[in-house]
Structure formats: structure tokens, C-alpha cells
Design an enzyme around this catalytic site. Structure first.
Site, PDB file in Angstrom:
ATOM      1  N   ASP A 291      38.761  -6.350  -6.945  1.00  0.00           N
ATOM      2  CA  ASP A 291      37.637  -5.531  -6.323  1.00  0.00           C
ATOM      3  C   ASP A 291      37.916  -4.128  -6.917  1.00  0.00           C
ATOM      4  O   ASP A 291      38.917  -3.379  -6.318  1.00  0.00           O
ATOM      5  CB  ASP A 291      37.912  -5.477  -4.837  1.00  0.00           C
ATOM      6  CG  ASP A 291      37.108  -4.772  -4.070  1.00  0.00           C
ATOM      7  OD1 ASP A 291      36.668  -3.809  -4.677  1.00  0.00           O
ATOM      8  OD2 ASP A 291      36.879  -4.922  -2.892  1.00  0.00           O
TER       9      ASP A 291
ATOM     10  N   ARG B 222      13.293 -12.378  -7.028  1.00  0.00           N
ATOM     11  CA  ARG B 222      14.434 -12.850  -6.340  1.00  0.00           C
ATOM     12  C   ARG B 222      15.244 -13.360  -7.602  1.00  0.00           C
ATOM     13  O   ARG B 222      16.530 -12.924  -7.557  1.00  0.00           O
ATOM     14  CB  ARG B 222      14.431 -14.158  -5.323  1.00  0.00           C
ATOM     15  CG  ARG B 222      15.864 -14.579  -4.880  1.00  0.00           C
ATOM     16  CD  ARG B 222      16.014 -15.338  -3.761  1.00  0.00           C
ATOM     17  NE  ARG B 222      14.841 -16.090  -3.338  1.00  0.00           N
ATOM     18  CZ  ARG B 222      14.335 -17.113  -3.791  1.00  0.00           C
ATOM     19  NH1 ARG B 222      15.010 -17.605  -4.745  1.00  0.00           N
ATOM     20  NH2 ARG B 222      13.456 -17.910  -3.521  1.00  0.00           N
TER      21      ARG B 222
ATOM     22  N   LYS C  73      29.797   2.934  -3.072  1.00  0.00           N
ATOM     23  CA  LYS C  73      31.003   3.832  -3.056  1.00  0.00           C
ATOM     24  C   LYS C  73      30.653   4.812  -4.310  1.00  0.00           C
ATOM     25  O   LYS C  73      29.765   5.382  -4.551  1.00  0.00           O
ATOM     26  CB  LYS C  73      32.239   3.350  -2.793  1.00  0.00           C
ATOM     27  CG  LYS C  73      32.288   2.215  -1.844  1.00  0.00           C
ATOM     28  CD  LYS C  73      32.178   2.651  -0.569  1.00  0.00           C
ATOM     29  CE  LYS C  73      31.760   1.623   0.477  1.00  0.00           C
ATOM     30  NZ  LYS C  73      33.037   0.444   0.857  1.00  0.00           N
TER      31      LYS C  73
HETATM   32  C1  LIG Z   1      32.993  -0.900   0.988  1.00  0.00           C
HETATM   33  C2  LIG Z   1      33.797  -1.772   0.373  1.00  0.00           C
HETATM   34  C3  LIG Z   1      33.305  -3.043   0.381  1.00  0.00           C
HETATM   35  C4  LIG Z   1      32.304  -3.518   1.138  1.00  0.00           C
HETATM   36  O1  LIG Z   1      30.922  -3.202   0.323  1.00  0.00           O
HETATM   37  P1  LIG Z   1      29.382  -3.124   1.136  1.00  0.00           P
HETATM   38  O2  LIG Z   1      28.741  -2.439   0.251  1.00  0.00           O
HETATM   39  O3  LIG Z   1      29.822  -2.032   2.122  1.00  0.00           O
HETATM   40  O4  LIG Z   1      29.192  -4.275   1.542  1.00  0.00           O
HETATM   41  C5  LIG Z   1      34.328  -3.966  -0.326  1.00  0.00           C
HETATM   42  N1  LIG Z   1      35.630  -3.510  -0.891  1.00  0.00           N
HETATM   43  C6  LIG Z   1      35.785  -2.197  -0.918  1.00  0.00           C
HETATM   44  C7  LIG Z   1      37.293  -1.804  -1.232  1.00  0.00           C
HETATM   45  C8  LIG Z   1      35.139  -1.183  -0.185  1.00  0.00           C
HETATM   46  O5  LIG Z   1      35.452  -0.105   0.078  1.00  0.00           O
END
Ligand SMILES: *Cc1c(COP(=O)(O)O)cnc(C)c1O
Length: 382
Positions: free
Chosen positions: A170, A46, A195
Site C-alpha cells: 500500500d 463499467r 490522498k
Molecule cells: C485512506 C487510506 C486507505 C483507504 O482508502 P479510501 O480511498 O479512503 O478508501 C487505504 N490505505 C491507506 C494507507 C490510507 O491512508
């Protein structure tokens, strides 16, 4: 080292025991010690895992950051950043926000007495009006989801610094190949590595990068104390995906640009949202802070209703109707009924998410086939 070289080599050395060129999947929960305390930097999985270490170092290098931390999902990364806050603290965020982020703010952390404000962050005075001594974090997405608005990162970072507020970006939609927020003054970058970073729609994963040692220590403490860590197999998949990030992003950008241009000329299309278009309201900012304009395109139909949108989506063959984005295969989504269904109609319309809005995650297939696919589907819409 330049980007493409870092994508392939950063954090990764041949395995000292075997010479394996690829970092092994260290599928182990613990590490044998010579005696109490006599470990080789790894005690319990962990806390540390060598596959994860390689990935953390690689993602940090791509974002031009010193410290990288990986999590079991993008939301787990977001959760860790929010866990640094205390009751009474406040956050200001982009109003056109990823649905899951909106949900963890309003439905999870609001319960712990953390306050959230949402603003159109292309307007600096709107943010300044919300700043007060309780404000501890600015949360930015750029380009935003699904309207693909662009926020001027350098200006926002200067504002955050002048008020001593931490800025988190983000960077999921752009990826570090197109945009490096730490260089523009952000304190933290977070990712849904699910993504573009992983890029093949086969893993859920998250990451945070920072240059600030105190933030890194805090976040590492939370990563270990709360335990939302990724498994080594998932880290391996993301490391493997990253090796072609630069190649994939160039192809995503090229295809998305061609599709945006095609849609702009289509008589059944009302509006096209893509930062690479000269008509995009923040095109010049995008040009200044991004290396390319990304693979996401959204558009609305002249016949603005759910039925028209549904008809279009039922008739694409290569664009698959699914949530998520950033994989090599093209996806099509309907924000009003999918990702943004939980947002009240009036709120949704205000940010531009009209009933016929369609969001495309343009993949890296042959663009002629993708355009033909959209053309056939659009011909079915009256
Ligand atoms: C998909 C996404 C998230 C969340 O991520 P997960 O891997 O699905 O938990 C956060 N911010 C953006 C812009 C996203 O497209």
C-alpha cells in the site's frame, strides 16, 4: 520519460475529435456500435471508460508498472486484491496498519474463512515464523500509519519470492514520486488515490498497479464483475491532481522536515516520529528506498493523556482536525480517538499509539505559518 514528464503526459493524448489538450470527462454509460460486436474498444462504461483508461495508464507509468486499474476508493482496490483469495488462504500484514484495511481483513474477509496474521514487519524472522503453505499474500504499508515505521521492501520482496507468496504494498503514504515498490520486487502496489495522488481533498479514489499479466487479468475481471469502478468525473480530478504530484511532494517533504525538527526541540514534546530524522530507527532504510521522507509526522506529548492532546488540537487554526491526509492543506488527527478508536487499548499501546499521539498531514502552506500555528497551540498545553 522521467517522472515529472510522465505525471503530465502519460496516458494522455489530445482528443482526436477536437484537439482538446485535456482528456475529456466521458460521462456516458454506453458506446454506439456499428453492429453487434463492431465497437471501438469501448462497450459499456463499467468495463471501460476513456477517462479512466487515461488515468489507469498514467498511474501505471508513475509506478513503473505495465498495468493500472482504478477503483471507486482505496478500500475498493483492497477489496479487489483480497477477492483473488480462496477460503483457507492466509495473509500476513503489517501490525501498524490503516484502520480500514484492518477492518476489511478482520470483519469482512475473515467471514469467508480467510486467515489474517499481523506482525512487526521490520523483523523478518517474525514474518517467516508465520509463513505456512496456506500463506498467499503479504500486505505491507511503509511508512506505516500512524507510527511512520519503515519496512525494508527489497528484503521483504526477496522473502516473498523465495516462498512464492504475492507481495502487495500500500503505497498511499509515500506516493510513487517517493517510492516505487514494483522496482524493488513487489507484485502489486495499491493506493488510496484520495490522498497524495489526487492531492486536493476533493475526491475518493483507488488504484492498483502490477507488472504481472495474470494478476492484471484477474484484477480486471474482478473490477468488471464486481463493479466498484470510479466515475469519469472522479478520474478527471485524479488525473488533474497527478500533474503536480512531484511539485506537491517536494513541498510536503520540505515542510514536514522543518516541522519534525521544530517539534524535536520543543520541551513539551516527548517523541517525534518521522523517517527523515537521523534518530528514526529505520532512517537508513528510508534513505535507501525513498526519494524523500514524505509529509506525515507524528509525535507524543510529555503530558501523555487525551486531555492534553485534545487541548492542543482545539487550538490549532491552520491544522484542521480531520481524518484523511495528503491534501495541500494541513490536517491534524488524534489516532487514539479517531482512526484507531476501534483497536483495544492494550493492542494500541503495543504499536506505540499512546493517548497523546498526534498525527500531522503537513500541507504545502508557508512553513513559518504552520510552525507558528503549532507553537501557539502547544503553549496552551500545560
Ligand atoms: C485512506 C487510506 C486507505 C483507504 O482508502 P479510501 O480511498 O479512503 O478508501 C487505504 N490505505 C491507506 C494507507 C490510507 O491512508
Amino acid at each position: 520519460m522521467k517522472f515529472a514528464t510522465k505525471a503530465i503526459h502519460a496516458g494522455q493524448n489530445p482528443d482526436p475529435n477536437t484537439g482538446a489538450i485535456i482528456t475529456p470527462i466521458f460521462q456516458t454509460s454506453t458506446y454506439v456500435q456499428d453492429g453487434p460486436g463492431g465497437h471501438k474498444g469501448y462497450e459499456y462504461a463499467r468495463t471501460q471508460n476513456p477517462t479512466r483508461t487515461a488515468l489507469q495508464d498514467c498511474i501505471a507509468a508513475l509506478e513503473n508498472g505495465k498495468f493500472g486499474l482504478c477503483f471507486s476508493s482505496g478500500m475498493a482496490a483492497t477489496d479487489a486484491i483480497l477477492k483473488r483469495l480462496k477460503p483457507g488462504d492466509e495473509v500476513i500484514a503489517t501490525n501498524d496498519l490503516y484502520g480500514g484495511t484492518y477492518r476489511i481483513f478482520n470483519q469482512v474477509f475473515a467471514r469467508y474463512d480467510i486467515g489474517f496474521h499481523f506482525a512487526d514487519l521490520s523483523d523478518l524472522s517474525a514474518i517467516e515464523a508465520l509463513i505456512n503453505p496456506k500463506t498467499k499474500l503479504l500486505w505491507i504499508e511503509t511508512p506505516t500509519n500512524p507510527m511512520l515505521s519503515v519496512v525494508d521492501l527489497k528484503k521483504i520482496a526477496a522473502l516473498a519470492q523465495s516462498y512464492k507468496i504475492k507481495l502487495c504494498v500500500d503505497n498511499t503514504f509515500a506516493s510513487p514520486y517517493l517510492q516505487q515498490p514494483l522496482d524493488l520486487g513487489a507484485d502489486m502496489v495499491c493506493h488510496s488515490a484520495t490522498k497524495y495522488l489526487a492531492g486536493h481533498s476533493d475526491v475518493v479514489h483507488g488504484a492498483i498497479v502490477t507488472n504481472d499479466k495474470r494478476l492484471a487479468d484477474d484484477l480486471r475481471f474482478i473490477q468488471n464483475a464486481c463493479g466498484a469502478v470510479p466515475g469519469p468525473q472522479d478520474c478527471f480530478l485524479v488525473l488533474r491532481g497527478i500533474k503536480t504530484l512531484h511539485l506537491r511532494m517536494d513541498a510536503h517533504c520540505k515542510n514536514a522536515k522543518a516541522i519534525a525538527a521544530y517539534l524535536q526541540l520543543h520541551k513539551k514534546v516527548a517523541a517525534v516520529h518521522y523517517p527523515g530524522l537521523k534518530e528514526h530507527p529505520q532512517h537508513l532504510i528510508a534513505k535507501k528506498q525513498m526519494k524523500g521522507f514524505g509529509g506525515m509526522v507524528s509525535f507524543s506529548l510529555r503530558r501523555d493523556n487525551m486531555t492534553a492532546a485534545t487541548l492542543l488540537m482545539k487550538n490549532t487554526r491552520l491544522f484542521s482536525c480531520a481524518e484523511s491526509l495528503g491534501g495541500v492543506e494541513s490536517l491534524i488527527g488524534h489516532p487514539a480517538s479517531m482512526t484507531h478508536a476501534s483497536i483495544p487499548y492494550e493492542e494500541r499501546i503495543k504499536t506505540g499509539v499512546v493517548d497523546s499521539l498526534i498525527r500531522l498531514s503537513v500541507g504545502v502552506e508557508d512553513v513559518d505559518d504552520l510552525i507558528l500555528d503549532l507553537d501557539k497551540a502547544l503553549s496552551k498545553v500545560r
